[in-house]
Design an enzyme around this catalytic site. Structure first.
Site, PDB file in Angstrom:
ATOM      1  N   LYS A  35       0.836  -1.205   0.000  1.00 31.58           N
ATOM      2  CA  LYS A  35       0.000   0.000   0.000  1.00 31.58           C
ATOM      3  C   LYS A  35       0.874   1.260   0.000  1.00 31.58           C
ATOM      4  O   LYS A  35       2.067   1.191   0.337  1.00 31.58           O
ATOM      5  CB  LYS A  35      -0.913  -0.013   1.228  1.00 31.58           C
ATOM      6  CG  LYS A  35      -0.147   0.021   2.552  1.00 31.58           C
ATOM      7  CD  LYS A  35      -1.055  -0.268   3.747  1.00 31.58           C
ATOM      8  CE  LYS A  35      -0.246  -0.281   5.041  1.00 31.58           C
ATOM      9  NZ  LYS A  35      -1.046  -0.751   6.181  1.00 31.58           N
ATOM     10  N   TYR A 265      13.769  30.036   8.916  1.00 30.51           N
ATOM     11  CA  TYR A 265      12.509  30.595   9.415  1.00 30.51           C
ATOM     12  C   TYR A 265      12.440  30.491  10.934  1.00 30.51           C
ATOM     13  O   TYR A 265      12.775  29.446  11.509  1.00 30.51           O
ATOM     14  CB  TYR A 265      11.323  29.828   8.835  1.00 30.51           C
ATOM     15  CG  TYR A 265      11.065  30.093   7.374  1.00 30.51           C
ATOM     16  CD1 TYR A 265      10.805  31.378   6.906  1.00 30.51           C
ATOM     17  CD2 TYR A 265      11.063  29.037   6.461  1.00 30.51           C
ATOM     18  CE1 TYR A 265      10.561  31.610   5.563  1.00 30.51           C
ATOM     19  CE2 TYR A 265      10.817  29.262   5.119  1.00 30.51           C
ATOM     20  CZ  TYR A 265      10.566  30.558   4.671  1.00 30.51           C
ATOM     21  OH  TYR A 265      10.319  30.778   3.342  1.00 30.51           O
TER      22      TYR A 265
HETATM   23  C1  PLP Z   1      -0.309  -1.749   6.858  1.00 30.51           C
HETATM   24  C2  PLP Z   1      -0.912  -3.035   7.270  1.00 30.51           C
HETATM   25  C3  PLP Z   1      -0.101  -4.174   7.463  1.00 30.51           C
HETATM   26  C4  PLP Z   1       1.415  -4.123   7.437  1.00 30.51           C
HETATM   27  O1  PLP Z   1       1.908  -3.621   8.657  1.00 30.51           O
HETATM   28  P1  PLP Z   1       3.477  -3.566   8.952  1.00 30.51           P
HETATM   29  O2  PLP Z   1       3.583  -3.145  10.354  1.00 30.51           O
HETATM   30  O3  PLP Z   1       4.042  -2.557   7.996  1.00 30.51           O
HETATM   31  O4  PLP Z   1       4.003  -4.925   8.672  1.00 30.51           O
HETATM   32  C5  PLP Z   1      -0.726  -5.377   7.711  1.00 30.51           C
HETATM   33  N1  PLP Z   1      -2.086  -5.461   7.782  1.00 30.51           N
HETATM   34  C6  PLP Z   1      -2.879  -4.389   7.643  1.00 30.51           C
HETATM   35  C7  PLP Z   1      -4.344  -4.548   7.753  1.00 30.51           C
HETATM   36  C8  PLP Z   1      -2.323  -3.135   7.398  1.00 30.51           C
HETATM   37  O5  PLP Z   1      -3.118  -2.065   7.276  1.00 30.51           O
END
Ligand code: PLP
Length: 375
Positions: A35, A265
């Site tokens: 993702k 800044y």
């Molecule tokens: C993002 C996510 C993961 C992965 O989590 P990590 O800590 O990056 O391994 C797994 N399951 C779901 C539902 C997520 O949203």
């Protein structure tokens, strides 16, 4: 010819090596979570590399991410878990994308889409076991009753949940979530629903809690070689992971400044001595945290700390009075750390964030440059 002023180099052989390491630890099929543009590493190159290294599933939040993977010709199973009511479930079914079901409303929309498609949607029932975010909670009993009566329009592939504190292995909540997950799976079994795949573990749980692995693990951050929590679980290196991303930018200017000069800044920093500063051509528009005091860049093998606040497109570092750095040269913002420089973990500490956010927020203005897997 376009010449980059900043680039995120992604070492695909590191991603392949991490996937192999995770497979060895997990002992069950691995879903590479890609993702958010593969946590900033680039959706399609990361997904292809992870699959070639033996991941069997891909996980995404959004339907458009899943469809982009299909458009790239990827045929592996993909689970997509953040589809609000009104999403294009018909398009998802036609593209053979597995869908999370966290509410009766979404279930009913997916059933309707299946009927229109003339083909059963592949679903994974998402249950809230204690994180109090996604998944069934108050609707669980009526949903169990509903799906127990009839589920001909869907193919129930899995049941899953998500840990809130897997990066703190010693806390009681992990055991409670695990127990609740088993109870909720049993609730389904009692009404004759027996999904083939039970999945609960994220990276942290995959690395430290074998009792949470079930039939599939969903691994995000570790795929990219980053530790889910340096303090509680150890560094990337100690976990056998290789950070895949190196972020670099060019020095836009190098100049001498006198002692006691205010920088940036808000004039929040002041030089302590006559020194040489570098203006680095990357800023918060590119995902660099605006406040990251304590982080910096590597120039000529030496750490040069940030001075003051990060601006939209640039920030200032203290190169030191004896620096040989020249404008136009590359500096490294973060890397695996093997070069003696800063890591994404260092930047996360400096900005009171987590390494996830540091890599994921690297913006679209920064081209990704890939080091291909060498065989
Ligand atoms: C993002 C996510 C993961 C992965 O989590 P990590 O800590 O990056 O391994 C797994 N399951 C779901 C539902 C997520 O949203």
């Amino acid at each position: 010819m376009m010449i980059n002023r900043a680039e995120a180099e992604v070492d695909l052989s590191a991603i392949a090596s991490n996937v192999k390491r995770i497979r060895a630890i997990a002992g069950v099929p691995v879903m590479a979570v890609v993702k958010a543009n593969a946590y900033g590493h680039g959706l399609v190159p990361t997904a292809e590399t992870a699959l070639a290294a033996g991941a069997q599933w891909l996980g995404v939040a959004l339907l458009e991410e899943a469809l982009a993977l299909r458009s790239a010709g990827i045929t592996a199973p993909i689970l997509c878990w953040l589809n609000p009511p009104g999403s294009d479930f018909l398009g998802a079914i036609r593209a053979d994308i597995d869908l999370a079901v966290p509410s009766i409303q979404i279930y009913e929309e997916i059933v309707l889409a299946s009927q229109i498609a003339g083909r059963a949607a592949r679903i994974h029932i998402e249950v809230d076991t204690g994180m109090t975010r996604g998944g069934f909670l108050d609707e669980w009993e009526p949903f169990v009753e509903l799906i127990g009566k009839s589920h001909d329009d869907v193919e129930i592939v899995g049941i899953f949940s998500h840990f809130a504190r897997a990066d703190e292995p010693r806390v009681e909540q992990n055991a409670q979530q695990l127990k609740r997950f088993t109870e909720m799976s049993d609730d389904l079994n009692r009404v004759g629903v027996e999904p083939a795949l039970h999945h609960l573990a994220n990276s942290a749980a995959t690395l430290v809690d074998a009792s949470s692995h079930f039939d599939l693990v969903r691994v995000g951050i570790a795929t990219y070689g980053l530790t889910p929590d340096r303090e509680n679980l150890g560094s990337s290196q100690s976990l056998g992971l290789r950070p895949a991303m190196t972020l670099r930018a060019k020095l836009h200017l190098v100049k001498k400044v006198p002692a006691h000069s205010y920088v940036g800044y808000g004039a929040t920093a002041q030089t302590e001595r006559d020194t040489v500063i570098g203006v680095v051509a990357i800023g918060y528009a590119d995902g660099i945290p605006r406040i990251a005091t304590g982080a910096g860049v590597l120039s000529h093998g030496k750490k040069a700390p940030i001075l003051g606040r990060v601006s939209m497109d640039q920030f200032v570092v203290d190169l030191g009075p004896a620096s040989q750095a020249k404008a136009g040269e590359w500096v490294t913002i973060f890397s695996s750390g093997e070069d003696g420089g800063y890591t994404a973990d260092d930047w996360s500490v400096a900005s009171q964030s987590i390494n996830y956010e540091i890599v994921t927020r690297i913006g679209e203005r920064v081209p990704r440059v890939y080091l291909q897997v060498t065989r």
